[in-house]
Write a protein that holds these residues in place. Structure first.
Motif, PDB file in Angstrom:
ATOM      1  N   ILE A  85     -45.279  15.561 -25.185  1.00 45.45           N
ATOM      2  CA  ILE A  85     -46.147  16.146 -24.073  1.00 45.45           C
ATOM      3  C   ILE A  85     -45.557  15.622 -22.562  1.00 45.45           C
ATOM      4  O   ILE A  85     -45.933  16.349 -21.635  1.00 45.45           O
ATOM      5  N   LEU A  86     -45.031  14.272 -22.539  1.00 47.98           N
ATOM      6  CA  LEU A  86     -44.414  13.983 -21.431  1.00 47.98           C
ATOM      7  C   LEU A  86     -43.241  15.042 -20.925  1.00 47.98           C
ATOM      8  O   LEU A  86     -43.150  15.385 -19.568  1.00 47.98           O
ATOM      9  N   ASP A  87     -42.246  15.513 -21.741  1.00 45.43           N
ATOM     10  CA  ASP A  87     -41.415  16.501 -21.545  1.00 45.43           C
ATOM     11  C   ASP A  87     -41.964  17.881 -20.955  1.00 45.43           C
ATOM     12  O   ASP A  87     -41.410  18.404 -20.025  1.00 45.43           O
ATOM     13  N   LEU A  88     -43.208  18.142 -21.588  1.00 45.51           N
ATOM     14  CA  LEU A  88     -43.922  19.306 -21.194  1.00 45.51           C
ATOM     15  C   LEU A  88     -44.177  19.126 -19.615  1.00 45.51           C
ATOM     16  O   LEU A  88     -44.127  20.083 -18.912  1.00 45.51           O
ATOM     17  N   HIS A  89     -44.947  18.020 -19.285  1.00 47.18           N
ATOM     18  CA  HIS A  89     -45.016  17.772 -17.769  1.00 47.18           C
ATOM     19  C   HIS A  89     -44.060  17.420 -16.842  1.00 47.18           C
ATOM     20  O   HIS A  89     -44.336  17.549 -15.595  1.00 47.18           O
ATOM     21  N   GLY A  90     -42.787  17.152 -17.358  1.00 45.97           N
ATOM     22  CA  GLY A  90     -41.693  16.961 -16.611  1.00 45.97           C
ATOM     23  C   GLY A  90     -41.268  18.371 -15.819  1.00 45.97           C
ATOM     24  O   GLY A  90     -40.339  18.354 -15.076  1.00 45.97           O
ATOM     25  N   SER A  91     -41.445  19.501 -16.685  1.00 44.57           N
ATOM     26  CA  SER A  91     -41.346  20.928 -16.054  1.00 44.57           C
ATOM     27  C   SER A  91     -39.862  21.238 -15.747  1.00 44.57           C
ATOM     28  O   SER A  91     -39.488  21.959 -15.139  1.00 44.57           O
ATOM     29  N   VAL A  92     -39.034  20.521 -16.861  1.00 47.38           N
ATOM     30  CA  VAL A  92     -37.657  21.035 -16.749  1.00 47.38           C
ATOM     31  C   VAL A  92     -37.528  22.462 -17.340  1.00 47.38           C
ATOM     32  O   VAL A  92     -36.609  23.221 -16.877  1.00 47.38           O
ATOM     33  N   TRP A  93     -38.450  22.990 -17.916  1.00 48.92           N
ATOM     34  CA  TRP A  93     -38.507  24.264 -18.512  1.00 48.92           C
ATOM     35  C   TRP A  93     -38.459  25.330 -17.242  1.00 48.92           C
ATOM     36  O   TRP A  93     -38.036  26.480 -17.361  1.00 48.92           O
ATOM     37  N   LEU A  94     -38.695  24.855 -16.000  1.00 47.00           N
ATOM     38  CA  LEU A  94     -38.625  25.631 -14.871  1.00 47.00           C
ATOM     39  C   LEU A  94     -37.047  25.902 -14.746  1.00 47.00           C
ATOM     40  O   LEU A  94     -36.743  27.077 -14.363  1.00 47.00           O
ATOM     41  N   ASP A  95     -36.251  24.955 -14.881  1.00 47.86           N
ATOM     42  CA  ASP A  95     -35.000  25.139 -14.879  1.00 47.86           C
ATOM     43  C   ASP A  95     -34.189  26.356 -15.732  1.00 47.86           C
ATOM     44  O   ASP A  95     -33.417  27.294 -15.346  1.00 47.86           O
ATOM     45  N   HIS A  96     -35.047  26.403 -16.948  1.00 51.06           N
ATOM     46  CA  HIS A  96     -34.491  27.424 -17.746  1.00 51.06           C
ATOM     47  C   HIS A  96     -34.972  28.771 -17.709  1.00 51.06           C
ATOM     48  O   HIS A  96     -34.311  29.827 -17.887  1.00 51.06           O
ATOM     49  N   LEU A  97     -36.369  28.843 -17.130  1.00 48.16           N
ATOM     50  CA  LEU A  97     -36.728  30.053 -16.713  1.00 48.16           C
ATOM     51  C   LEU A  97     -36.223  30.630 -15.758  1.00 48.16           C
ATOM     52  O   LEU A  97     -35.755  31.905 -15.557  1.00 48.16           O
ATOM     53  N   ALA A  98     -35.760  29.720 -14.460  1.00 48.30           N
ATOM     54  CA  ALA A  98     -35.126  30.457 -13.472  1.00 48.30           C
ATOM     55  C   ALA A  98     -33.651  30.668 -13.997  1.00 48.30           C
ATOM     56  O   ALA A  98     -33.155  31.784 -13.305  1.00 48.30           O
ATOM     57  N   ALA A  99     -32.875  29.988 -14.694  1.00 45.75           N
ATOM     58  CA  ALA A  99     -31.871  30.552 -15.303  1.00 45.75           C
ATOM     59  C   ALA A  99     -31.652  31.847 -16.021  1.00 45.75           C
ATOM     60  O   ALA A  99     -30.607  32.566 -15.747  1.00 45.75           O
ATOM     61  N   PHE A 100     -32.779  32.085 -16.615  1.00 47.85           N
ATOM     62  CA  PHE A 100     -32.764  33.266 -17.640  1.00 47.85           C
ATOM     63  C   PHE A 100     -33.208  34.285 -16.407  1.00 47.85           C
ATOM     64  O   PHE A 100     -32.685  35.522 -16.642  1.00 47.85           O
ATOM     65  N   GLY A 101     -34.005  34.294 -15.330  1.00 45.74           N
ATOM     66  CA  GLY A 101     -34.207  35.069 -14.395  1.00 45.74           C
ATOM     67  C   GLY A 101     -35.174  36.128 -14.982  1.00 45.74           C
ATOM     68  O   GLY A 101     -35.771  36.457 -16.422  1.00 45.74           O
ATOM     69  N   GLY A 102     -35.569  37.224 -13.952  1.00 45.12           N
ATOM     70  CA  GLY A 102     -36.361  38.311 -14.156  1.00 45.12           C
ATOM     71  C   GLY A 102     -37.912  38.235 -13.916  1.00 45.12           C
ATOM     72  O   GLY A 102     -38.139  37.053 -13.669  1.00 45.12           O
ATOM     73  N   ARG A 103     -38.596  39.141 -13.770  1.00 42.96           N
ATOM     74  CA  ARG A 103     -39.921  38.958 -13.365  1.00 42.96           C
ATOM     75  C   ARG A 103     -40.968  38.076 -14.347  1.00 42.96           C
ATOM     76  O   ARG A 103     -41.863  37.699 -13.871  1.00 42.96           O
ATOM     77  N   LYS A 104     -40.596  38.603 -15.612  1.00 42.20           N
ATOM     78  CA  LYS A 104     -41.479  37.824 -16.651  1.00 42.20           C
ATOM     79  C   LYS A 104     -41.404  36.399 -16.538  1.00 42.20           C
ATOM     80  O   LYS A 104     -42.125  35.597 -16.660  1.00 42.20           O
TER      81      LYS A 104
END
Length: 583
Positions: free
Chosen positions: A80-99
């Motif tokens: 739960i804490l990992d989710l709220h830390g929002s590091v997933w934003l780094d991965h989405l930005a690295a993948f890129g694209g509109r989706k």
């Protein structure tokens, strides 16, 4: 003691909730937001997994195709804490694209709507600092196409979190959690004009943490190389943000960066990845080299160990060995029983590895990865060189400390015509067997030959008495000592028909031949490779050299020999020259 820490943790959580609720009720009429350069680096592969609806959190593979991110049902507090830390934003930005951008915007907007007024589990200073940094670093993506109302909500949510951190950062555990909290606070306070008064006290607090958490050699108590990189990155990002806003970072802050950089450079393999020890991974591709280049520091430690690790480097080969004291107390909650374990990288390819941290795959894998047998070192029977002990509170969670490890760990590095030599030992098996493990590794000047000598020896008279008792428990039948060489999953291994040699074939067709004494049995066994980018543990192999022993001294000799085509040699030299220029 456990009850005391449990009460302290409950008290901290109550303080977080009350402070978050109080701040959530306040209004922050802010609309200005200084654009922040994106600095945090994610994994395109993890971004692809998230976009395709797959997500792994602390061993839980969740389905994002039929569930919104904040509707996931998770029982694991760490997940739960990992989710709220929002590091997933780094991965989405690295993948890129509109989706990716649309998913990021939707999930952050939903967080603001559900938790922005002080609710939910994400209101803890280190988690908030981690989240604030990602929001700032990816604000261009998150605010793309936003109207004035949505932008105002976003900036106000940032401001509330920054004020919360300013009140609660002393409550989080020393080490990485405090660095995350203070880096997030400073970055947000610099980006939002209304919060500028928070900058000075936060920079003083950060300077203090640099003084007490980072020693004179640029090391941290946990001896986790990736954690050191995390701290180094936070300090570098914060220094850059302060300079960009016209502030001068504190001397203690800048000195810490200059102390850490040479240590990280020593912990870097030839392929640009970090040594994987004590709960740390290799780091995402390019992150280490980018951080070192941005620091402006080009030095190496003058001699000896770096954070307790020895490094041999020649040609295209690098060898990193755990030769230091094990972390103690709360610094050991992610530590591994890895004394004298080593890793070998050839050019851009890891060859000999350790299994790694299983944290991503849940508690069982995490515990498995911490055992001695999960490392490329020598094991007696099924013993470990250090044990998992009491569960200690750290950063709001209970984790197993590492106890009963070696008390002596002598080591020496030398140079001769034969190459670079490491000599080390540890007494982690002494109490159970009376034996000390001594390891000698020699890397040839061209990096094409790595030779090893393993010795198990009962040194003193008392040690021999312990050994005799151990042998009686074994029924005087001797004991098994196994030397493990865990292989990277990309390595193809073939056992020679005679059984005395293993041939390791790299993806670039380079080969390494592992050979040993005729009296030693060579076998191939299953292993796993645990890495953050994978959806599940990756199956791999390990070469095991085993020998039965009955005496006060047992010796195993082995040699790894490389063969490479000339064209590959030229490419490797060019690659090393480019790295030297860049960092």
């Amino acid at each position: 003691m456990a009850a005391s820490h449990n009460f302290s943790s409950r008290y901290r959580r109550l303080g977080d909730r009350l402070t978050a609720r109080w701040i959530g009720l306040k209004s922050f009429p802010v609309t200005d937001l200084l654009e922040v350069e994106p600095r945090s680096i994610g994994s395109p592969e993890l971004g692809r997994q998230i976009v395709s609806g797959q997500f792994v959190l602390q061993g839980h593979q969740v389905d994002l195709q039929h569930n919104a991110l904040w509707d996931l049902s998770l029982s694991d507090q760490a997940a739960i804490l990992d989710l709220h830390g929002s590091v997933w934003l780094d991965h989405l930005a690295a993948f890129g694209g509109r989706k990716s951008g649309a998913m990021a915007q939707a999930w952050v907007d939903l967080w603001i709507d559900r938790f922005g007024r002080g609710g939910g589990p994400g209101w803890r200073a280190d988690i908030a600092g981690r989240r604030v940094l990602r929001w700032l670093h990816h604000s261009v993506m998150l605010l793309d196409g936003a109207d004035s109302s949505r932008r105002a909500d976003f900036v106000e949510a940032l401001a509330k979190q920054a004020v919360f951190i300013s009140k609660r950062w002393p409550s989080v555990s020393p080490g990485l959690p405090r660095f995350e909290a203070l880096a997030g606070l400073i970055s947000a306070a610099l980006a939002i004009k209304l919060l500028h008064p928070l900058v000075a006290p936060a920079t003083r607090a950060l300077a203090h943490e640099c003084r007490v958490q980072i020693d004179a050699t640029g090391s941290i108590f946990s001896r986790n190389p990736e954690e050191l990189l995390d701290i180094f990155s936070l300090l570098s990002w914060t220094a850059a943000a302060l300079r960009a806003a016209g502030w001068t970072p504190a001397d203690l802050h800048l000195d810490a960066i200059q102390r850490i950089a040479p240590t990280l450079r020593m912990l870097r393999h030839k392929d640009g990845g970090l040594a994987r020890f004590h709960g740390g991974g290799r780091g995402f591709s390019g992150r280490l080299d980018q951080a070192l280049a941005a620091s402006g520091s080009r030095g190496f430690p003058q001699s000896g160990l770096a954070m307790g690790f020895a490094r041999l480097s020649a040609g295209a080969s690098s060898v990193l060995i755990d030769a230091g004291a094990l972390p103690q107390g709360r610094a050991s909650i992610n530590a591994h029983a890895s004394s004298l374990a080593f890793e070998l990288t050839s050019g851009r390819h890891p060859v000999i590895v350790n299994c790694g941290s299983g944290r991503r795959f849940g508690e069982d894998w995490r515990r498995t990865g911490r055992g001695t047998a999960s490392h490329s070192t020598l094991v007696i029977e099924d013993f470990v060189s250090a044990e998992l002990g009491p569960r200690l509170w750290f950063s709001g969670q209970r984790r197993d400390a590492l106890v009963n490890g070696p008390s002596e760990f002598p080591s020496a590095l030398s140079l001769s015509t034969a190459g670079q030599k490491f000599e080390g030992g540890h007494n982690g098996f002494l109490a159970k067997t009376g034996l000390t493990h001594a390891r000698t590794l020699t890397l040839s000047p061209d990096g094409d030959l790595l030779s090893g000598e393993e010795v198990l020896i009962a040194v003193a008279a008392r040690d021999k008495l312990l050994f005799d008792q151990f042998m009686r428990r074994q029924g005087l039948q001797g004991f098994s000592c196994k030397l493990r060489f865990h292989l990277h999953p990309d390595i193809v291994v073939r056992i020679h028909p005679t059984g005395g040699q293993a041939v390791l074939i790299l993806p670039n067709s380079e080969t390494w031949a592992l050979s040993t004494d005729a009296t030693v049995k060579l076998a191939l066994e299953s292993s796993v490779y645990l890495e953050r980018q994978a959806l599940q543990p990756r199956a791999t192999k390990q070469v095991v050299l085993s020998q039965s022993a009955i005496s006060y001294a047992t010796r195993i000799n082995w040699v790894l020999t490389r063969t490479r085509p000339p064209e590959q040699l030229r490419r490797e030299r060019d690659h090393e020259m480019r790295y030297a220029i860049q960092t």
